[in-house]
Write a protein that holds these residues in place. Structure first.
Motif, PDB file in Angstrom:
ATOM      1  N   PRO A   6       0.817  -1.201   0.000  1.00 35.45           N
ATOM      2  CA  PRO A   6       0.000   0.000   0.000  1.00 35.45           C
ATOM      3  C   PRO A   6       0.851   1.251   0.000  1.00 35.45           C
ATOM      4  O   PRO A   6       1.948   1.258   0.529  1.00 35.45           O
ATOM      5  N   TRP A  50      -5.192   6.438   1.486  1.00 37.25           N
ATOM      6  CA  TRP A  50      -4.654   5.111   1.178  1.00 37.25           C
ATOM      7  C   TRP A  50      -4.987   4.768  -0.265  1.00 37.25           C
ATOM      8  O   TRP A  50      -6.153   4.784  -0.648  1.00 37.25           O
ATOM      9  N   ALA A  70     -10.376   9.369  10.198  1.00 31.48           N
ATOM     10  CA  ALA A  70     -10.206   7.996   9.712  1.00 31.48           C
ATOM     11  C   ALA A  70      -9.593   8.085   8.325  1.00 31.48           C
ATOM     12  O   ALA A  70      -9.727   9.106   7.654  1.00 31.48           O
ATOM     13  N   PRO A  71      -8.910   7.042   7.869  1.00 33.81           N
ATOM     14  CA  PRO A  71      -8.299   7.123   6.538  1.00 33.81           C
ATOM     15  C   PRO A  71      -9.330   7.144   5.420  1.00 33.81           C
ATOM     16  O   PRO A  71     -10.470   6.749   5.603  1.00 33.81           O
ATOM     17  N   ILE A  72      -8.910   7.617   4.255  1.00 34.79           N
ATOM     18  CA  ILE A  72      -9.741   7.577   3.045  1.00 34.79           C
ATOM     19  C   ILE A  72      -9.082   6.602   2.088  1.00 34.79           C
ATOM     20  O   ILE A  72      -7.862   6.599   1.943  1.00 34.79           O
ATOM     21  N   GLU A  73      -9.905   5.772   1.464  1.00 33.97           N
ATOM     22  CA  GLU A  73      -9.365   4.759   0.562  1.00 33.97           C
ATOM     23  C   GLU A  73      -9.760   5.067  -0.876  1.00 33.97           C
ATOM     24  O   GLU A  73     -10.921   5.345  -1.158  1.00 33.97           O
ATOM     25  N   ARG A  75      -9.300   2.897  -4.187  1.00 32.88           N
ATOM     26  CA  ARG A  75      -8.777   1.623  -4.685  1.00 32.88           C
ATOM     27  C   ARG A  75      -9.234   1.425  -6.125  1.00 32.88           C
ATOM     28  O   ARG A  75     -10.410   1.218  -6.378  1.00 32.88           O
ATOM     29  N   GLY A  93     -13.007   8.509   6.270  1.00 30.67           N
ATOM     30  CA  GLY A  93     -13.587   7.169   6.248  1.00 30.67           C
ATOM     31  C   GLY A  93     -14.261   6.802   4.943  1.00 30.67           C
ATOM     32  O   GLY A  93     -14.755   5.692   4.809  1.00 30.67           O
ATOM     33  N   ALA A  94     -14.288   7.724   3.976  1.00 28.15           N
ATOM     34  CA  ALA A  94     -14.918   7.402   2.692  1.00 28.15           C
ATOM     35  C   ALA A  94     -14.041   6.424   1.929  1.00 28.15           C
ATOM     36  O   ALA A  94     -12.826   6.400   2.094  1.00 28.15           O
ATOM     37  N   SER A  95     -14.682   5.607   1.112  1.00 26.48           N
ATOM     38  CA  SER A  95     -13.936   4.624   0.344  1.00 26.48           C
ATOM     39  C   SER A  95     -14.488   4.569  -1.069  1.00 26.48           C
ATOM     40  O   SER A  95     -15.685   4.428  -1.268  1.00 26.48           O
TER      41      SER A  95
ATOM     42  N   LYS B  64      -7.728  -7.516   4.717  1.00 24.85           N
ATOM     43  CA  LYS B  64      -7.105  -6.273   5.149  1.00 24.85           C
ATOM     44  C   LYS B  64      -7.880  -5.071   4.604  1.00 24.85           C
ATOM     45  O   LYS B  64      -8.513  -5.165   3.561  1.00 24.85           O
ATOM     46  N   MET B  66      -9.209  -0.618   5.575  1.00 27.12           N
ATOM     47  CA  MET B  66      -9.031   0.651   6.262  1.00 27.12           C
ATOM     48  C   MET B  66      -9.129   0.530   7.777  1.00 27.12           C
ATOM     49  O   MET B  66      -8.509   1.297   8.498  1.00 27.12           O
ATOM     50  N   PHE B  67      -9.984  -0.367   8.239  1.00 29.92           N
ATOM     51  CA  PHE B  67     -10.221  -0.478   9.682  1.00 29.92           C
ATOM     52  C   PHE B  67     -10.004  -1.920  10.125  1.00 29.92           C
ATOM     53  O   PHE B  67     -10.196  -2.840   9.345  1.00 29.92           O
ATOM     54  N   TYR B  89     -12.787  -6.082   5.811  1.00 32.09           N
ATOM     55  CA  TYR B  89     -12.265  -5.275   6.910  1.00 32.09           C
ATOM     56  C   TYR B  89     -13.370  -4.619   7.743  1.00 32.09           C
ATOM     57  O   TYR B  89     -14.498  -4.455   7.293  1.00 32.09           O
TER      58      TYR B  89
END
Lengths: 189, 295
Positions: A6, A50, A70-73, A75, A93-95, B64, B66-67, B89
């Motif tokens: 990552p 991320w 919170a992280p944002i993803e 992908r 926290g959005a993904s 695996k 984000m959380f 996850y």
């Protein structure tokens, strides 16, 4: 975390919590991520972004990631593309996950802990191991995606469209929200 | 097995083997306080609290993301996970008394399962081959039958029969779209045929009446005055035309049943590719059995 796969974008120093990227400096990211992501000017990242997938990602000018909580993803799978236009704000926290294409229009706001995903990954009935076809997701300009909303394959949000908090959407969402339409009708009556 | 000249594939498979080994080792370590089966894999972070009551069967996978996933089990409670179950996850499972999860289940990201909400404690039972999609909540006292699907964002509190789809908040139950033997397994063949309830022949609604009711409902709940323009013909599939999602289908059928006091066959209504206006009108107006032939 495995440092190889990552790519984490994170302020070099802890106290440097707010971090403005005017021209994208090489030292802040692994080279692999730079090759996959084309950044516009003034992309702002607070907290952690991320970017795990091998696909392409486009970030327009002034895109803002408010990921302090919170992280944002982001992908993008092999051959997929995530296109985020100018001035989009993405909350913590959005993904966003793409196996084909996800497009977010300019100045749209994406709420906290929302999920945008263009593939169901499994069939509801029948062979669950088989992956169904992806349906690209398009979000118009100036749209609002509420916190904890889920946009599933086939979701289309019109320009200035509103997806409510916690709403699950897999069809087109019109531009005029219901409350506004009711108010308009009442005014007309 | 891999040709020596294919270095790319070689590197990839070596990486895969290393990640797999890493996941086995990680599972051994993070689940060390639990009773775990063989070949459990753990690709991401898993938080375990009260491991003595937790039982993880063989070949369970934690992915695996984000959380971290969290398994929490109170003193004297039981939390069992069947073999080959997969967790994406951020799944949260909390057992104050008993949470039992079957084999070959799939849990999407940020799924929340608990058997205690602060007021009541009631065991949760999840069958085999269940798929719980992203962000769903499973409340105390719920049972989810074998092969069922809990849709993204659904809130389940109660019984979900086998091979059904639970969708919405609060969750509504609907048969899965591709049902070869559903309902036959359920032991309720009566729900196969649309039966008119308190619905004398004279009071059969006209086709126009049903049509305008459907369009008015689409306008009111989904498309805000544009539905009539969006429906190009009565033979257009509302699902494939992007006018109706699966939750919308459930709500439409419930609305028609209530409005016209009929019972609509869920299986006929949810058959893929047949969700046209004509079909819905047939389901309401035609007596039992003839709806299918008139398609």
């Amino acid at each position: 975390m495995n440092p190889r796969s990552p790519a984490f974008a994170r302020p070099a120093l802890r106290q440097l919590d707010r971090w403005r990227v005017a021209s994208w400096p090489l030292r802040v990211r692994p080279l692999t991520a730079i090759l996959r992501v084309d950044f516009g000017a003034d992309v702002e990242i607070e907290g952690r972004l991320w970017i795990p997938g091998p696909g392409r990602i486009h970030l327009g000018r002034g895109v803002r990631f408010a990921a302090r909580r919170a992280p944002i993803e982001l992908r993008a799978h092999e051959g997929a593309e995530i296109w985020i236009d100018d001035g989009v704000v993405v909350e913590a926290g959005a993904s966003i996950e793409a196996t084909s294409r996800v497009e977010v229009g300019a100045r749209t706001s994406i709420g906290a802990f929302s999920k945008i995903i263009d593939n169901h990954y499994h069939h509801a009935a029948g062979d669950r191991g088989e992956r169904p076809a992806a349906v690209p997701i398009f979000i118009g300009e100036d749209a609002l995606i509420g916190p904890r909303a889920v946009l599933l394959p086939g979701a289309r949000v019109a320009t200035r469209g509103v997806v409510g908090a916690g709403q699950v959407l897999s069809i087109r969402q019109p531009s005029i929200p219901r409350a506004e339409r009711r108010a308009g009708e009442e005014r007309a009556a | 097995l891999i040709p020596a000249n294919n270095t790319e594939l070689r590197r990839k498979s070596v990486r895969q083997i290393l990640t797999a080994l890493d996941s086995f080792a990680r599972a051994r370590w993070v689940l060390r306080s639990t009773k775990q089966g063989e070949r459990v894999r753990c690709y991401g972070r898993v938080l375990v609290e009260g491991g003595s009551g937790i039982e993880v069967a063989s070949r369970v996978v934690f992915l695996k993301g984000m959380f971290p996933t969290e398994l929490r089990c109170a003193e004297g409670a039981e939390l069992s996970i069947g073999s080959q179950t997969l967790f994406n996850y951020g799944v949260f499972v909390s057992a104050q008394r008993s949470v039992r999860i079957g084999a070959r289940c799939m849990f999407g990201s940020l799924v929340h399962i608990r058997d205690d909400d602060g007021r009541r404690t009631s065991p949760v039972v999840i069958g085999n081959d269940v798929w719980v999609a992203h962000g769903a909540l499973i409340e105390p006292g719920s049972t989810v039958g074998d092969g069922s699907v809990v849709a993204a964002g659904a809130v389940v509190s109660g019984n979900v029969p086998p091979r059904t789809l639970a969708i919405g908040n609060p969750a509504r139950i609907f048969p899965l779209e591709d049902r070869n033997e559903a309902f036959a397994l359920d032991g309720k063949p009566s729900s196969r045929s649309p039966v008119a309830l308190a619905h004398p022949a004279a009071a059969v609604p006209s086709r126009d009446e049903v049509r305008s009711a459907i369009i008015a409902w689409l306008d009111d709940t989904r498309h805000f005055g544009e539905a009539a323009n969006l429906i190009t013909s009565d033979a257009m599939s509302l699902r494939e035309g992007g006018l109706l999602d699966s939750l919308g289908l459930v709500d439409l059928v419930l609305m028609l049943e209530q409005r016209f006091a009929v019972q609509i066959d869920r299986e006929l209504a949810s058959r893929p590719g047949s969700q046209t206006l004509t079909h819905f009108i047939d389901l309401v107006t035609k007596p039992s059995g003839s709806a299918e032939t008139s398609r």
